[in-house]
Design a protein around this motif. Structure first.
Motif, PDB file in Angstrom:
ATOM      1  N   VAL A 208     -18.003 -55.501 -23.230  1.00  0.00           N
ATOM      2  CA  VAL A 208     -19.463 -55.927 -22.564  1.00  0.00           C
ATOM      3  C   VAL A 208     -20.390 -55.042 -23.014  1.00  0.00           C
ATOM      4  CG1 VAL A 208     -21.150 -56.450 -20.673  1.00  0.00           C
ATOM      5  CG2 VAL A 208     -18.597 -57.543 -20.712  1.00  0.00           C
ATOM      6  N   ALA A 209     -20.261 -53.639 -22.929  1.00  0.00           N
ATOM      7  CA  ALA A 209     -20.994 -52.540 -23.201  1.00  0.00           C
ATOM      8  C   ALA A 209     -21.280 -52.438 -24.688  1.00  0.00           C
ATOM      9  CB  ALA A 209     -20.673 -51.378 -22.783  1.00  0.00           C
ATOM     10  N   THR A 210     -20.118 -52.846 -25.419  1.00  0.00           N
ATOM     11  CA  THR A 210     -20.280 -52.859 -26.959  1.00  0.00           C
ATOM     12  C   THR A 210     -21.367 -53.958 -27.229  1.00  0.00           C
ATOM     13  OG1 THR A 210     -18.099 -52.060 -27.428  1.00  0.00           O
ATOM     14  CG2 THR A 210     -19.031 -53.191 -29.064  1.00  0.00           C
ATOM     15  N   GLY A 211     -21.287 -55.125 -26.827  1.00  0.00           N
ATOM     16  CA  GLY A 211     -21.959 -56.168 -27.013  1.00  0.00           C
ATOM     17  C   GLY A 211     -23.449 -55.929 -26.608  1.00  0.00           C
ATOM     18  N   ALA A 212     -23.810 -55.188 -25.612  1.00  0.00           N
ATOM     19  CA  ALA A 212     -24.915 -54.784 -24.871  1.00  0.00           C
ATOM     20  C   ALA A 212     -25.737 -53.813 -25.807  1.00  0.00           C
ATOM     21  CB  ALA A 212     -24.991 -54.332 -23.684  1.00  0.00           C
ATOM     22  N   ARG A 213     -24.944 -52.928 -26.281  1.00  0.00           N
ATOM     23  CA  ARG A 213     -25.248 -51.909 -27.263  1.00  0.00           C
ATOM     24  C   ARG A 213     -25.866 -52.472 -28.656  1.00  0.00           C
ATOM     25  NH1 ARG A 213     -20.829 -48.886 -25.211  1.00  0.00           N
ATOM     26  NH2 ARG A 213     -21.597 -47.397 -23.715  1.00  0.00           N
ATOM     27  N   SER A 214     -25.058 -53.399 -29.197  1.00  0.00           N
ATOM     28  CA  SER A 214     -25.366 -54.071 -30.451  1.00  0.00           C
ATOM     29  C   SER A 214     -26.874 -54.849 -29.957  1.00  0.00           C
ATOM     30  CB  SER A 214     -24.218 -55.069 -30.926  1.00  0.00           C
ATOM     31  OG  SER A 214     -22.894 -54.350 -31.214  1.00  0.00           O
ATOM     32  N   VAL A 215     -27.088 -55.386 -29.068  1.00  0.00           N
ATOM     33  CA  VAL A 215     -28.282 -56.214 -28.936  1.00  0.00           C
ATOM     34  C   VAL A 215     -29.251 -55.204 -28.953  1.00  0.00           C
ATOM     35  CG1 VAL A 215     -29.389 -57.652 -27.210  1.00  0.00           C
ATOM     36  CG2 VAL A 215     -27.198 -58.169 -27.835  1.00  0.00           C
ATOM     37  N   LEU A 216     -29.194 -54.136 -28.112  1.00  0.00           N
ATOM     38  CA  LEU A 216     -30.353 -53.010 -27.778  1.00  0.00           C
ATOM     39  C   LEU A 216     -30.795 -52.408 -29.273  1.00  0.00           C
ATOM     40  CD1 LEU A 216     -29.841 -50.884 -24.754  1.00  0.00           C
ATOM     41  CD2 LEU A 216     -31.653 -52.469 -25.238  1.00  0.00           C
ATOM     42  N   GLU A 217     -29.413 -52.409 -30.042  1.00  0.00           N
ATOM     43  CA  GLU A 217     -29.848 -51.571 -31.311  1.00  0.00           C
ATOM     44  C   GLU A 217     -30.637 -52.606 -32.275  1.00  0.00           C
ATOM     45  OE1 GLU A 217     -25.972 -50.946 -32.705  1.00  0.00           O
ATOM     46  OE2 GLU A 217     -25.521 -49.223 -31.339  1.00  0.00           O
ATOM     47  N   ARG A 218     -30.588 -53.838 -32.141  1.00  0.00           N
ATOM     48  CA  ARG A 218     -31.232 -54.935 -32.926  1.00  0.00           C
ATOM     49  C   ARG A 218     -32.722 -55.304 -32.270  1.00  0.00           C
ATOM     50  NH1 ARG A 218     -25.859 -54.464 -33.721  1.00  0.00           N
ATOM     51  NH2 ARG A 218     -25.144 -54.960 -35.969  1.00  0.00           N
ATOM     52  N   LEU A 219     -33.149 -54.791 -31.103  1.00  0.00           N
ATOM     53  CA  LEU A 219     -33.898 -55.313 -30.264  1.00  0.00           C
ATOM     54  C   LEU A 219     -35.068 -55.617 -31.424  1.00  0.00           C
ATOM     55  CD1 LEU A 219     -34.462 -56.130 -27.580  1.00  0.00           C
ATOM     56  CD2 LEU A 219     -35.004 -53.926 -27.011  1.00  0.00           C
ATOM     57  N   ASP A 220     -35.562 -54.602 -32.285  1.00  0.00           N
ATOM     58  CA  ASP A 220     -36.809 -54.741 -32.903  1.00  0.00           C
ATOM     59  C   ASP A 220     -36.741 -55.778 -34.034  1.00  0.00           C
ATOM     60  OD1 ASP A 220     -38.066 -52.606 -31.726  1.00  0.00           O
ATOM     61  OD2 ASP A 220     -37.233 -50.929 -33.157  1.00  0.00           O
ATOM     62  N   THR A 221     -35.393 -56.274 -34.285  1.00  0.00           N
ATOM     63  CA  THR A 221     -35.235 -57.453 -35.143  1.00  0.00           C
ATOM     64  C   THR A 221     -35.308 -58.821 -34.547  1.00  0.00           C
ATOM     65  OG1 THR A 221     -32.761 -57.404 -35.021  1.00  0.00           O
ATOM     66  CG2 THR A 221     -33.755 -55.701 -36.649  1.00  0.00           C
ATOM     67  N   LEU A 222     -35.167 -58.932 -33.253  1.00  0.00           N
ATOM     68  CA  LEU A 222     -35.358 -60.220 -32.460  1.00  0.00           C
ATOM     69  C   LEU A 222     -36.378 -60.870 -32.604  1.00  0.00           C
ATOM     70  CD1 LEU A 222     -32.931 -59.352 -29.564  1.00  0.00           C
ATOM     71  CD2 LEU A 222     -32.150 -60.391 -31.430  1.00  0.00           C
ATOM     72  N   PRO A 223     -36.411 -62.297 -32.536  1.00  0.00           N
ATOM     73  CA  PRO A 223     -37.489 -63.216 -32.574  1.00  0.00           C
ATOM     74  C   PRO A 223     -38.024 -63.282 -31.201  1.00  0.00           C
ATOM     75  CG  PRO A 223     -35.868 -64.473 -32.974  1.00  0.00           C
ATOM     76  CD  PRO A 223     -35.310 -63.158 -32.741  1.00  0.00           C
ATOM     77  N   LEU A 224     -38.253 -62.223 -30.468  1.00  0.00           N
ATOM     78  CA  LEU A 224     -38.527 -62.061 -29.143  1.00  0.00           C
ATOM     79  C   LEU A 224     -39.798 -63.108 -28.646  1.00  0.00           C
ATOM     80  CD1 LEU A 224     -38.419 -58.224 -28.392  1.00  0.00           C
ATOM     81  CD2 LEU A 224     -36.655 -60.252 -27.925  1.00  0.00           C
ATOM     82  N   ALA A 225     -40.796 -63.676 -29.508  1.00  0.00           N
ATOM     83  CA  ALA A 225     -41.829 -64.357 -29.366  1.00  0.00           C
ATOM     84  C   ALA A 225     -41.488 -65.838 -29.285  1.00  0.00           C
ATOM     85  CB  ALA A 225     -43.020 -64.331 -30.287  1.00  0.00           C
ATOM     86  N   GLU A 226     -40.043 -66.099 -29.409  1.00  0.00           N
ATOM     87  CA  GLU A 226     -39.758 -67.596 -29.678  1.00  0.00           C
ATOM     88  C   GLU A 226     -38.242 -67.672 -29.019  1.00  0.00           C
ATOM     89  OE1 GLU A 226     -39.694 -69.261 -33.888  1.00  0.00           O
ATOM     90  OE2 GLU A 226     -39.973 -67.183 -34.222  1.00  0.00           O
ATOM     91  N   PRO A 227     -38.411 -67.930 -27.599  1.00  0.00           N
ATOM     92  CA  PRO A 227     -36.987 -67.876 -26.582  1.00  0.00           C
ATOM     93  C   PRO A 227     -35.867 -68.400 -27.286  1.00  0.00           C
ATOM     94  CG  PRO A 227     -39.118 -68.493 -25.461  1.00  0.00           C
ATOM     95  CD  PRO A 227     -39.374 -68.592 -26.924  1.00  0.00           C
ATOM     96  N   SER A 228     -35.918 -69.726 -27.710  1.00  0.00           N
ATOM     97  CA  SER A 228     -34.768 -70.416 -28.217  1.00  0.00           C
ATOM     98  C   SER A 228     -34.309 -69.764 -29.497  1.00  0.00           C
ATOM     99  CB  SER A 228     -34.849 -71.917 -28.980  1.00  0.00           C
ATOM    100  OG  SER A 228     -36.032 -71.724 -29.880  1.00  0.00           O
TER     101      SER A 228
END
Length: 364
Positions: A208-228
């Motif tokens: 679980v921590a590996t998955g969470a770290r991977s998401v955190l590392e890519r936070l700047d690449t996410l389309p955060l303004a589009e929820p879907s």
């Protein structure tokens, strides 16, 4: 019409006799007998492709390069299947490949008890022999002959418009939520591993921590303004980085939720749609002692009553797993351990995620 050559890295154990291994630590034998008789040549242990190259050179001296042969790849007793596949691949990439028309094996077709070795046998083909080798036979232990053909290389289909639909964008509220959840899961690594060790292999927290770290590392690449699109991107990240069945199932969960949210569903109903797909493919349901025991009541409460009630339902669902003495899904289901008193780590993680979300909402 038949040539055969064997090599081994150990002698075999004769029933009723003390085992005597005549091999040195880094020695192998070439040309040994099927009953374990000493080989004609002692060679150094090398990689599979180099060993096969030596054997191919010896065998080629007895073969007619103008005709075709069938190759039998035989396990002399204790070579693991994965290593036999490596050997087969090495043979079909060797100088013998151009004359091999059919292959039989790899498999333990003629063993020398538990000898750690293999043999290569080639038979000159004519129409009668080829027909006979390709004919169906009764014994299940016989590996049918198969033609040697080049593999088909199929280009991977690219999702249309995926890169355009998921361009990085910012939304402060979504960013805080994603970061908070990931940080909570990372902080739980040791706790979840401890819970998993009671029946599993003790790695739920690390996974679980590996998955969470991977998401955190890519936070700047996410389309955060589009929820879907954010949910879909998280599903992609987890499928590539998280590993294990949980990574696959959570990827299905987020991907299906993204599709439902993009189709106009509310967030709660989209997450329920993701849960439905995850349980469809994973097979777990309420009472099976998995994360579903916390996730399903939480999402139903989220849809009907809101976030606070969802967190309460998740906690109750997680606590209920401690009274389930046997799991009906996941690894602990076939381990058969009695688990009463231990909370399921997946359900506990779900409850913690909802608790962290409530705390963030109250702080805001």
């Amino acid at each position: 019409d038949i040539v055969s050559l064997g090599m081994s890295l150990s002698s075999c154990s004769i029933p009723g006799q003390p085992h005597e291994d005549r091999f040195g630590e880094n020695d192998g034998e070439l040309g040994l007998g099927i009953h374990g008789e000493p080989g004609v040549e002692r060679i150094a242990v090398q990689t599979a492709d180099k060993l096969v190259a030596i054997m191919a050179e010896r065998l080629s001296a007895r073969l007619d390069p103008a005709v075709s042969y069938a190759l039998l790849i035989n396990n002399l007793g204790s070579v693991p299947p994965l290593e036999m596949s490596v050997i087969a691949n090495a043979v079909l990439a060797s100088s013998l490949a151009k004359i091999i028309k059919l292959t039989i094996g790899p498999g333990p077709l003629m063993t020398a008890l538990n000898m750690n070795g293999f043999s290569l046998s080639l038979i000159r083909l004519d129409a009668v022999r080829e027909t006979a080798l390709l004919a169906p036979v009764g014994p299940h232990a016989w590996t049918p002959a198969k033609p040697v053909v080049a593999p088909d290389v199929v280009p991977m289909a690219k999702a249309a418009g995926k890169s355009a639909a998921r361009k990085p964008s910012q939304d402060a509220r979504t960013r805080r939520l994603v970061a908070t959840i990931c940080e909570r899961l990372i902080a739980l690594e040791t706790t979840l591993n401890g819970l998993d060790a009671k029946a599993g292999d003790g790695d739920t927290g690390s996974t679980v921590a590996t998955g969470a770290r991977s998401v955190l590392e890519r936070l700047d690449t996410l389309p955060l303004a589009e929820p879907s699109a954010t949910l879909g991107a998280i599903g992609d990240i987890l499928s590539a980085s998280m590993g294990g069945s949980s990574g696959v199932l959570l990827s299905i969960f987020f991907t299906a939720a993204a599709q439902a949210l993009g189709g106009g569903a509310s967030l709660a109903k989209a997450l329920l749609a993701g849960l439905e797909r995850m349980t469809f493919y994973g097979g777990a349901g309420m009472g099976d002692r998995t994360m579903v025991d916390a996730l399903e009541p939480a999402l139903k409460a989220l849809d009907a009553k809101g976030l606070d009630e969802a967190a309460i339902a998740a906690r109750h669902g997680a606590e209920a797993t401690s009274a389930m003495d046997r799991a009906k899904a996941g690894r602990s289901a076939y381990v058969g351990s009695k688990l009463q008193g231990a909370v399921d780590p997946g359900a506990y993680a779900v409850a913690e995620v909802f608790a962290a979300t409530v705390a963030l909402h109250e702080a805001a």
